[in-house]
Write an enzyme that holds these catalytic residues in place. Structure first.
Site, PDB file in Angstrom:
ATOM      1  N   HIS A 464       0.837  -1.214   0.000  1.00 58.39           N
ATOM      2  CA  HIS A 464       0.000   0.000   0.000  1.00 58.39           C
ATOM      3  C   HIS A 464       0.864   1.253   0.000  1.00 58.39           C
ATOM      4  O   HIS A 464       0.686   2.148  -0.843  1.00 58.39           O
ATOM      5  CB  HIS A 464      -0.911  -0.023   1.230  1.00 58.39           C
ATOM      6  CG  HIS A 464      -1.773   1.188   1.375  1.00 58.39           C
ATOM      7  ND1 HIS A 464      -3.107   1.198   1.042  1.00 58.39           N
ATOM      8  CD2 HIS A 464      -1.503   2.443   1.833  1.00 58.39           C
ATOM      9  CE1 HIS A 464      -3.624   2.391   1.278  1.00 58.39           C
ATOM     10  NE2 HIS A 464      -2.663   3.174   1.767  1.00 58.39           N
ATOM     11  N   GLU A 465       1.783   1.331   0.938  1.00 55.91           N
ATOM     12  CA  GLU A 465       2.611   2.536   1.037  1.00 55.91           C
ATOM     13  C   GLU A 465       3.518   2.679  -0.181  1.00 55.91           C
ATOM     14  O   GLU A 465       3.816   3.797  -0.616  1.00 55.91           O
ATOM     15  CB  GLU A 465       3.428   2.520   2.329  1.00 55.91           C
ATOM     16  CG  GLU A 465       2.593   2.515   3.603  1.00 55.91           C
ATOM     17  CD  GLU A 465       1.574   3.647   3.665  1.00 55.91           C
ATOM     18  OE1 GLU A 465       1.803   4.709   3.045  1.00 55.91           O
ATOM     19  OE2 GLU A 465       0.537   3.478   4.336  1.00 55.91           O
ATOM     20  N   HIS A 468       1.750   4.529  -2.878  1.00 55.86           N
ATOM     21  CA  HIS A 468       1.886   5.979  -2.713  1.00 55.86           C
ATOM     22  C   HIS A 468       3.238   6.450  -3.240  1.00 55.86           C
ATOM     23  O   HIS A 468       3.342   7.501  -3.893  1.00 55.86           O
ATOM     24  CB  HIS A 468       1.780   6.359  -1.230  1.00 55.86           C
ATOM     25  CG  HIS A 468       0.394   6.387  -0.681  1.00 55.86           C
ATOM     26  ND1 HIS A 468      -0.637   7.087  -1.265  1.00 55.86           N
ATOM     27  CD2 HIS A 468      -0.135   5.817   0.447  1.00 55.86           C
ATOM     28  CE1 HIS A 468      -1.745   6.948  -0.535  1.00 55.86           C
ATOM     29  NE2 HIS A 468      -1.457   6.184   0.504  1.00 55.86           N
ATOM     30  N   HIS A 471       3.348   6.855  -6.903  1.00 55.51           N
ATOM     31  CA  HIS A 471       2.635   8.067  -7.301  1.00 55.51           C
ATOM     32  C   HIS A 471       3.578   9.277  -7.251  1.00 55.51           C
ATOM     33  O   HIS A 471       3.514  10.177  -8.101  1.00 55.51           O
ATOM     34  CB  HIS A 471       1.439   8.270  -6.372  1.00 55.51           C
ATOM     35  CG  HIS A 471       0.347   9.115  -6.935  1.00 55.51           C
ATOM     36  ND1 HIS A 471      -0.793   9.410  -6.219  1.00 55.51           N
ATOM     37  CD2 HIS A 471       0.194   9.756  -8.117  1.00 55.51           C
ATOM     38  CE1 HIS A 471      -1.597  10.172  -6.945  1.00 55.51           C
ATOM     39  NE2 HIS A 471      -1.015  10.406  -8.103  1.00 55.51           N
TER      40      HIS A 471
END
Length: 675
Positions: A464-465, A468, A471
């Site tokens: 998940h991290e 980010h 991105h």
């Protein structure tokens, strides 16, 4: 001597001079950088030339770089290695930064220049990206109160300063409760615990200087303790400590702070002409209105609650079979859910964890990024903010793209949870500036020489991290204000939640889930069991999250509650909260909402993004491969590289051709009605 926070950066890729910085450097660097930032703003506001995009909007984009550099280092250290000295500095800096931000937002001369450009926008010959930046800048000034009268601006200054003070205190109180509490585990208490939990408890005891193994309030330690400890009394003690953070009375109690923050937010929204703080906050999100948020949350709440109620009946029967007294309590749920998972899916966390080594899961995340986007990750030997942290240079086609830093282990003084941040964001206005991106987690640190083992939830958090981080790393815009994760809150979680799906790709686990002792790959039949159990206990997980999101929305949509705890109880009673489940984040430790307020009125955004991430991964499935190159190229071009250069619904439509419905989310969570 030159302050190392202000000196030229001599580390590779202009990383901060971490090895030279001391706590004594922060205050003087802050004073110098803040004064420089104010001078830059003053020069823009009182520029003798008529306003142009370059001398106003672009100048604002470049202003305050020195201050940003100082604060990025300070706030990183304050969040991952807090000390009393750093907490005192934070209490000093926070209201002064709020005052500075308010001074910029309410600067009449500066706003007049932005307003003049806005009125002339059709004649300025701007690019699409420049038009977007001008629009966002103008909107930001209006939403910050630039058009208010003198009395309104004065009151808004007071509110902003006080909210900054309260948010800082809320976070520090929470950290203090997490840092100060632990529970000793004697030999009897260790019985029944898997070796990995006992080893993590011993490592935590060593890190805290305790005489033996302990349980702390770090999620990566307390959750497995609640899953595996047969001692109901000790589970209750640990659970109550975990869920009462910020509500223990005394100096660290957050309840009064939350009430004051809600009052001030409501007043702020009213000053700016909105019916409620939720209406104000959601205006710039994909959801737009509280009504649309409530519609989504209730569409998910009903099937999730029905599933959780059914699961509770199962777990209560197991409780009775163990000879325990009724009813099922919140500290019982994880213990009996784990036993049920083993019974129904023949999947035991003790059996699974040796296959989920931290280093191998990092490799897996990197390998997926390589196959999807052509990225390379090369280890860097550079001074970092903590000995546990490690860094990689990120390249593509031989060209430098970013620096990625991982700080994975829990420790005293480190803020709980997991997050992604950037020490420097991508932009092109001041040259080809490449980002420095960090993932921070709180995994249980192993004994010296032993491999770090993750739970499946931990591995999902890592992915998940890293979503980010992608991105940030793949951002390709000119202006920092729309770079990377500078998007609406209910869009920012799309890349992170989407990347979680690659952990569940069978070929990824088949390659990287290798046993810590034997090196053998996870057996095929275990892979199947992992996949079958992926939506296990989803009623519980969905209920505890959605309950928090509903309470957050109800706090901010309407008059502020005089007593937030009473309001919380009323909302939970109205929606029929199961007795054996509590909110994921009760009000006194709801840091997302009250420690800075980034997610205030917007905690729903994880679920809004999940509606998209389920649909977005389906695009890969429809293309025939989770690594389909054309779909990956479209994802990067339309989402990951674009930042906030367009409205999020425009970006998503460009990738997928349409906006999704809630059906994909319910199906992905196993909550859709049977066909």
């Amino acid at each position: 001597m030159t302050n190392p926070l202000l000196a030229e950066r001599t580390q590779p890729f202009e990383l901060p001079n971490f090895d030279a910085v001391t706590d004594g450097d922060f205050a003087p660097a802050f004073e110098t950088a803040l004064a420089a930032a104010r001078a830059e703003i003053d020069a823009i506001a009182h520029c003798p030339e008529p306003a142009t995009f370059a001398n106003t909007i672009e100048a604002l984009e470049l202003a305050g770089k020195e201050l940003s550099d100082v604060l990025s280092v300070f706030y990183l250290l304050s969040s991952v290695d807090s000390t009393p000295e750093r907490e005192a500095l934070q209490r000093d800096f926070s209201p002064r930064l709020a005052e500075y931000s308010t001074d910029v937002a309410l600067n009449e001369a500066l706003y007049a220049r932005v307003e003049a450009l806005w009125q002339q926008r059709e004649d300025l010959g701007l690019t699409e990206e420049q038009n977007r930046v001008l629009y966002l800048s103008h909107r930001s000034f209006l939403r910050a109160g630039a058009a208010l009268d003198e009395e309104g601006r004065a009151r808004l200054r007071e509110i902003n300063t006080r909210l900054a003070e309260l948010g800082t205190s809320f976070g520090q109180n929470l950290l203090a409760d997490e840092r100060d509490w632990f529970m000793d585990l004697d030999a009897a208490a260790l019985k029944g615990l898997p070796a990995f939990v006992a080893d993590a408890a011993r490592a935590a005891g060593e890190e805290r200087g305790a005489e033996g193994p302990i349980v702390t309030l770090s999620r990566s330690l307390i959750v497995p303790f609640l899953q595996f400890s047969p001692r109901r009394d000790m589970r209750e003690k640990a659970y109550e400590a975990w869920t009462s953070r910020g509500a223990n009375g005394g100096e660290t109690d957050n309840r009064a702070l939350a009430a004051e923050m809600l009052r001030l937010r409501a007043e702020q929204a009213a000053l700016l002409g909105y019916d409620s703080y939720a209406a104000y906050k959601l205006e710039t999100e994909m959801a737009r209105t509280p009504e649309r948020v409530r519609e989504l949350l209730m569409a998910v709440w009903e099937p999730a609650k029905a599933r959780a109620d059914g699961d509770a009946a199962w777990l209560e029967r197991m409780l009775v079979a163990d000879g325990e007294d009724m009813p099922l309590r919140p500290w019982d749920w994880r213990y009996y859910a784990e036993k049920r998972r083993k019974a129904e899916h023949d999947l035991d966390e003790t059996e699974l964890k040796p296959f989920l080594q931290l280093d191998r899961m990092i490799e897996a995340a990197f390998a997926c990024a390589t196959r999807l986007f052509g990225l390379e990750f090369l280890p860097l030997d550079v001074p970092l903010h903590h000995p546990d942290a490690r860094a990689w240079e990120v390249r593509r086609d031989g060209q430098h793209l970013a620096v990625f830093i991982g700080d994975y282990f829990a420790r005293s003084g480190k803020r709980s949870g997991a997050w992604c941040t950037a020490l420097r964001s991508q932009q092109k206005l001041a040259g080809d500036i490449r980002p420095h991106v960090l993932n921070v987690c709180n995994f249980a640190k192993p004994a010296k020489g032993a491999p770090a083992l993750l739970s499946y939830d931990d591995a999902r958090t890592l992915f998940h991290e890293f979503g980010h981080a992608l991105h940030q790393m793949l951002s390709n815009v000119t202006y920092e204000s729309i770079s990377g994760t500078s998007v609406s809150r209910d869009f920012v979680e799309l890349p992170s939640q989407l990347f979680e799906h690659w952990l569940e790709v069978p070929e990824v686990l088949a390659e990287f889930a290798t046993h810590a002792d034997t090196g053998e790959r996870m057996p095929e039949e275990m892979l199947e069991r992992v996949r079958a159990a992926a939506i296990f206990d989803m009623g519980f997980q969905t209920v505890e999250y959605v309950a928090s999101a509903i309470v957050d929305l109800e706090f901010h949509d309407g008059p502020p509650p005089a007593d937030p705890m009473q309001k919380q109880a009323e909302v939970l009673e109205r929606i029929g909260m199961p007795e054996a489940i509590r909110m994921r984040h009760a009000t006194p430790h709801f840091a997302h909402v009250f420690s800075g307020g980034y997610y205030a009125s917007a905690y729903y955004s994880y679920m809004w993004s999940e509606v998209m991430d389920a649909d977005a991964f389906a695009a890969f499935e429809e293309a025939g491969s989770p690594f389909d190159p054309e779909t990956a190229e479209s994802l990067e071009a339309n989402v990951l590289s674009s930042g906030g250069s367009q409205e999020p619904d425009v970006l998503y439509r460009a990738f997928r051709g349409r906006l999704p419905g809630v059906e994909a989310l319910l199906k992905g969570r196993g909550l859709a009605p049977a066909a």
